[in-house]
Design an enzyme around this catalytic site. Structure first.
Site, mmCIF file in Angstrom:
data_model
loop_
_atom_site.group_PDB
_atom_site.id
_atom_site.type_symbol
_atom_site.label_atom_id
_atom_site.label_comp_id
_atom_site.label_asym_id
_atom_site.label_seq_id
_atom_site.Cartn_x
_atom_site.Cartn_y
_atom_site.Cartn_z
ATOM 1 N N ASN A 139 40.613 41.934 36.832
ATOM 2 C CA ASN A 139 39.213 42.152 37.007
ATOM 3 C C ASN A 139 38.539 41.768 38.618
ATOM 4 O OD1 ASN A 139 36.753 43.279 36.703
ATOM 5 N ND2 ASN A 139 36.473 42.451 34.822
ATOM 6 N N TYR A 146 31.764 36.553 40.361
ATOM 7 C CA TYR A 146 31.440 35.079 39.868
ATOM 8 C C TYR A 146 31.802 33.963 41.079
ATOM 9 C CZ TYR A 146 31.496 37.185 35.336
ATOM 10 O OH TYR A 146 31.024 37.936 34.181
ATOM 11 N N GLU A 158 43.283 24.103 38.012
ATOM 12 C CA GLU A 158 43.820 22.978 37.265
ATOM 13 C C GLU A 158 44.887 23.372 36.368
ATOM 14 O OE1 GLU A 158 40.511 21.287 35.539
ATOM 15 O OE2 GLU A 158 39.595 20.404 37.205
#
Lengths: 180, 180
Positions: A139, A146, A158
């Site tokens: 997406n 974001y 991470e």
């Protein structure tokens, strides 16, 4: 010349029980966008029960436009953000945004940003130190949105992977709980 | 011949406020294992406040062994599972297990499985249809453990990535919330 990207006037407010039919409609629209519409197994009745009783399981904001800007189907509720509180044993209180959705015709007008910023504001007021959410890796428009706002991809950075027990696996596990 | 893999007798019970010092000690041990000990920024005081007041942010189970099996440092509380309730707009109520930890000398004895199964049982009793958690991708022993019990890796299977706003990015976002 018409500027189609103008900042449409909209209002962000806490959802009320009566809004659950609109929320339910948009949950399905979002699932269609995410290519998993057959996964939706919840109605406005469950939403009413789980969000509008003592100790609710979630909270929800909705975005509303004026009557003159309503959709062709007559809707004035055109977006929502559904969230709840979680807890980090490293940092403490956090808020998790489960869904953020704006109807396609109303995108690019600051509504998604407005909903998300309001979730952040409510979280900060509750002493939350993180706003978290999950995004599907294909997406790209959402990922870009974001990241542009300052979010970090913890899976990429991470290596965190999301795991789940459900259905038969969950019930089998529950049966193996030690006795009190 | 001594069977070092015997099922040690242990008890799983709900944590009490007095257990927060032990939980805090084990949170740090887990962070060291996850190679991020400098990330822990929470004390037993915050754990007491956030878990043991009205509308707590989390619930916690602990695993306790008998006095004769205590650690060399004298601890009888040797594991914990910390969890809270979340919400899926597709499936409804869910439980999220934030941490699952068993001290190294007490692994392989069914304690981790016992804690996790108890979280599943509590979730099922609350009509939760999912038990979710996140795992670091390099943590192969844990990945194998969860998959062997029937968990699915949603990041690998469906492409879900974990995102986060914190620190300055969170506060900047909160400031941009639309006015009521």
């Amino acid at each position: 010349m018409v500027d189609t990207n103008f900042k449409m006037s909209f209002k962000v407010r806490a959802a009320k029980k009566e809004d659950c039919k609109d929320i339910s409609r948009m949950i399905m629209e979002l699932a269609v966008y995410e290519k998993m519409p057959d996964q939706v197994n919840i109605s406005h009745k469950e939403l009413e029960r789980d969000g509008f009783s003592p100790n609710p399981f979630y909270e929800c904001l909705i975005a509303e436009v004026s009557d003159e800007n309503k959709t062709k189907d007559g809707y004035t509720i055109v977006g929502y953000a559904l969230y709840f509180y979680t807890y980090s044993t490293w940092k403490g209180r956090s808020v998790f945004m489960e869904d953020l959705y704006v109807m396609p015709d109303f995108r690019g007008k600051g509504i998604g940003k407005g909903l998300m910023a309001k979730v952040a504001q409510i979280g900060v007021e509750k002493q939350c130190v993180r706003l978290q959410f999950s995004v599907l890796e294909w997406n790209k428009p959402s990922l870009d949105f974001y990241v542009a706002k300052g979010a970090e991809d913890l899976t990429a950075k991470e290596g965190w992977h999301f795991f789940r027990f459900d259905g038969q696996a969950l019930h089998q596990l529950a049966k193996e709980a030690p006795e009190d």
